[in-house]
Design a protein around this motif. Sequence first.
Motif, mmCIF file in Angstrom:
data_model
loop_
_atom_site.group_PDB
_atom_site.id
_atom_site.type_symbol
_atom_site.label_atom_id
_atom_site.label_comp_id
_atom_site.label_asym_id
_atom_site.label_seq_id
_atom_site.Cartn_x
_atom_site.Cartn_y
_atom_site.Cartn_z
ATOM 1 N N THR A 257 14.514 18.094 -3.707
ATOM 2 C CA THR A 257 13.137 18.418 -3.316
ATOM 3 C C THR A 257 13.114 19.082 -1.941
ATOM 4 O OG1 THR A 257 12.537 16.403 -4.461
ATOM 5 C CG2 THR A 257 10.812 17.469 -3.223
ATOM 6 N N GLY A 258 13.813 18.487 -0.987
ATOM 7 C CA GLY A 258 13.843 19.042 0.364
ATOM 8 C C GLY A 258 14.448 20.433 0.377
ATOM 9 N N LEU A 259 15.521 20.600 -0.401
ATOM 10 C CA LEU A 259 16.221 21.876 -0.439
ATOM 11 C C LEU A 259 15.337 22.973 -1.034
ATOM 12 C CD1 LEU A 259 19.053 22.881 0.274
ATOM 13 C CD2 LEU A 259 19.665 22.593 -2.122
ATOM 14 N N ASP B 127 15.708 13.528 -3.878
ATOM 15 C CA ASP B 127 15.125 13.770 -2.550
ATOM 16 C C ASP B 127 15.763 14.992 -1.911
ATOM 17 O OD1 ASP B 127 13.787 11.473 -3.020
ATOM 18 O OD2 ASP B 127 15.028 10.215 -1.721
ATOM 19 N N VAL B 128 17.092 15.084 -2.037
ATOM 20 C CA VAL B 128 17.795 16.219 -1.455
ATOM 21 C C VAL B 128 17.353 17.508 -2.144
ATOM 22 C CG1 VAL B 128 20.055 17.233 -1.022
ATOM 23 C CG2 VAL B 128 19.751 14.770 -0.860
ATOM 24 N N GLN C 62 19.699 9.187 -4.519
ATOM 25 C CA GLN C 62 18.998 9.976 -3.500
ATOM 26 C C GLN C 62 19.017 11.467 -3.797
ATOM 27 O OE1 GLN C 62 21.411 7.802 -2.788
ATOM 28 N NE2 GLN C 62 20.509 6.192 -1.552
ATOM 29 N N LEU C 63 19.739 11.876 -4.864
ATOM 30 C CA LEU C 63 19.853 13.307 -5.146
ATOM 31 C C LEU C 63 18.511 14.028 -5.301
ATOM 32 C CD1 LEU C 63 22.917 14.133 -7.400
ATOM 33 C CD2 LEU C 63 22.229 15.192 -5.271
ATOM 34 N N LEU D 238 12.125 23.003 -1.186
ATOM 35 C CA LEU D 238 11.033 23.259 -0.230
ATOM 36 C C LEU D 238 11.512 24.205 0.871
ATOM 37 C CD1 LEU D 238 8.139 22.548 0.563
ATOM 38 C CD2 LEU D 238 9.012 20.631 1.865
#
Lengths: 396, 309
Positions: A340-342, A337-338, A334-335, A344
């Motif tokens: 990408t969100g971070l 995803d984290v 899941q890293l 962003l």
Amino acid sequence: MISGLRRQRSLHRWEPRAEAPAWRVMLVTLAAVGVAALVVTWVFVAYGVAPGEAWATIVRRTLLEPRGLSETVRKAIPLLLAGIGLLLAFRARFWNIGAEGQILAGAIGATAIALFTELPGPLVVPAMFLAGMLAGAAWGAVPALLKARMGVNEIITTLMFNYIALYLVRWLINGPWKARSATGFSYSERFPADAVLPTLGATRLHWPTLAIALVLVAVVALLLARSRFGFEVEVLGRSPEAARYAGIDAGRVTLLLAALAAGAAGLAGVGEVAGIHRRLVEPTQLSLGYGYAAILVALLARGKALAVVPAALFLGFVFAAGDVMRVSLRLPSQLPDVVTGLVLLLVVASEPLTRGRWVRRDPAEVAVAAPVAAPVAATVDEPAAGAADASAEGGG
Amino acid sequence: MDVDVLVVATVARALAFATPLLWAALGEVIAERSGVVNLGVEGMMALGAVTGFAVAFTTGDVWWGLAAAGLAGMAGSALHAFVAITLRADAYVSGLSLTMLGLGLSALIGRAWVGRPLPDPMRTVDVPWLRDLPLLGPMLFQGQYVLTYAALLAAVVAWALLFHTRGGLVLRSVGENPTAVDAAGLHVRPVRYAAVLIGGLLAGIGGGYLSLAYRPSWGEGMVNGLGWIALALAIFAMWHPLRVVLAGLLFGACFTLAFRLQTVFPPELLTMLPYAFTVLALVFTAWRRGRHAFGAPEALGRPYLRGER
């Protein structure tokens, strides 16, 4: 209680500017990426992986080794296509969050051609790209129509369409399109040889899709810079008010842009099924969240079409690095995803820093100004930004 | 007789299904009434669900878990508040990044707990006295979780606070015309901060309901779009807490009835229904109010900077 919260006049004043200098945008973006890299390093330490070694492994397996590099570029393909589309949509303030569903719609369109038509060999692949583009565009046109004609919030409708597309694919591979051989996992029949894209050597880099993506980026760059349509998009993005005065049909432009954007995402879906999986598969494997990551691609590019290329390559690297972390370093999948969100969050948080600066007020001004008069006084010395800008810069 | 039973059962099931939607949508109504749109609901619910489960699993007490769920949602919303209110960044993108970050983080945190049932989950209770009401008793006040009854109460409290107190008036004014509030000598940003934080708290509780009561477990797909449906619900209810309850019940009833068609339709198509219904509800809202966003807070989604119109 609330009336106790009387405000004080601050010593600094915010001075906005129309255009952020390019070096500042660059610096702020790099800083955001740097902070995200620090967080990942911290995760390495937290999971007991030596950070230096981990980064070395990631760089070697995603950028230096030919096979790794091909994976990075391969993952950038759907991001390029969906990203350039979203860039267009966002410029017209159409908040399309539905690229993920449009990718799936494109995959459905391509699969329908691959499995259920009897076209002559050389025509199959072009027909698949066409069908995928149309399916994606149709999937995106519905929320755009609802927005343009009725003012329905497109953020929520495009997102709902993602879920609807996901369950549609799931239904197809479990029901009418289910392969006879499929037990346990569900998928469709394998595509015939004519419906499979060629790849570069022994890699999974399906170059026809990459070529289409690069051509599309160039076309959009040209369109935005040189055509009447590009001008309309520019004005609409800067000020819907000014666009109305200029006689631009906002509904028509929005609809066109949204369909274009969704069509580009549909092409990405074709590439994934015809280039990699060679059948319709479980939707979460078909698109690994490319549609959501493409939002970041479009925002990182900040409205500049050509900047989509480095932005998509960067996120392709993040996805490929995620694979390395999972397989070689045994870190949680899941890293990415984290990250990408971070990134962003950091990019959007730092955005205002590029748009203005704090300047120290004249001490006399602070002392003299009466609190109640403040808002009125401040509005006077600041011209209305939107409309004036658009008409001044619209010449090109 | 038979119809009565069907209606009672449907409303009761609908209420259980709608509870997380009610919490999250009420939170969003409060935040949006102050002029700050928060698209991070999905992420905050996921953070609430995973944190609530982890704490309840470790301490063995669901109520600690629930408190942690609320705080986790609040922490997520604090991030959004800072970026959207203090830094005045784009609220839409900020909320979106909160959703992506929240989903990613919750999956990362929750890895250790996937597939493990909660030993001591929240239990259903009846409401004394009210349970004996004819018809309404079995519909609303029997065999639900405390959080379901609390959601109904929260809606009434939110309505009373928003529309019948001075604080609520200030909050709504900040969402309609921040410049006027500022000119009247009141602070805009603390009010917006408070509204967004309350919104996060309620979204976190909604997430906690999922992992502590409704399906006492944790899995990555747990929230699965409920946060986005809650956002749509806030619009559908036209930013009114009491209408949120009615809209939530209507949503819940539609899904519950649809699932009775299980023998006719394949499960994938039934799972699609809540999302399709959400689109229809938004279309209906738009059609009813015409082309102008009637009922939406005037300053929704616009950061406030003194001196800017």
